[in-house]
Enzyme design. Structure first.
Site, PDB file in Angstrom:
ATOM      1  CD  GLU A  22      -2.903  -0.756   2.502  1.00  0.00           C
ATOM      2  OE1 GLU A  22      -2.592   0.059   3.396  1.00  0.00           O
ATOM      3  OE2 GLU A  22      -3.933  -1.424   2.558  1.00  0.00           O
ATOM      4  CD  GLU A  76     -11.604   3.160   2.922  1.00  0.00           C
ATOM      5  OE1 GLU A  76     -12.083   2.176   3.524  1.00  0.00           O
ATOM      6  OE2 GLU A  76     -10.441   3.568   3.068  1.00  0.00           O
ATOM      7  CE  LYS A  79     -10.111   4.359   7.146  1.00  0.00           C
ATOM      8  NZ  LYS A  79      -8.933   4.108   6.305  1.00  0.00           N
ATOM      9  CD  GLU A  85      -6.969   7.721   8.351  1.00  0.00           C
ATOM     10  OE1 GLU A  85      -7.327   6.583   7.977  1.00  0.00           O
ATOM     11  OE2 GLU A  85      -5.783   8.017   8.537  1.00  0.00           O
TER      12      GLU A  85
END
Length: 110
Positions: A22, A76, A79, A85
């Site tokens: 990642e 996301e 999230k 994030e």
């Protein structure tokens, strides 16, 4: 990558392939995260792709390409946490691109 190679070589495992599982950069952040911008995400990801696919390798691992996975494919939006994030993706949850790092194609378009 050379630091990881040096560490695993010191343990006697110099014949292992290194996979970057990642790596990426957030395209949006909270006001106290000013480096989280589309421009920085594009720059980071384009350079990462260029380096790992160039075949030039690194000083300790010359002439190598590295299997690498961009984090993340999708933002996301549900999230918890900071805006950063939730905003690592190349695409929004509705499948529209956040930005292009040169991997999008015109498949299916006339």
């Amino acid at each position: 990558m050379d630091a990881v190679y040096s560490a695993i070589k010191a343990m006697g495992y110099d014949d292992l392939d290194i996979v970057v599982a990642e790596s990426g950069w957030p395209s949006l952040g909270d006001p106290n995260q000013p480096m989280c911008t589309v421009e920085n995400a594009v720059l980071y990801n384009k350079n990462m792709i260029k380096v790992v696919t160039s075949g030039e390798g690194t000083p300790l691992m010359p002439k190598r390409r590295f299997e690498t996975y961009v984090f993340a494919l999708f933002n996301e939006n549900l999230k918890p946490g900071t805006a950063a994030e939730r905003n690592w993706g190349l695409f929004r949850p509705d499948f529209s691109p956040v930005y292009d790092v040169g991997i999008l194609s015109n498949i299916g378009k006339v």
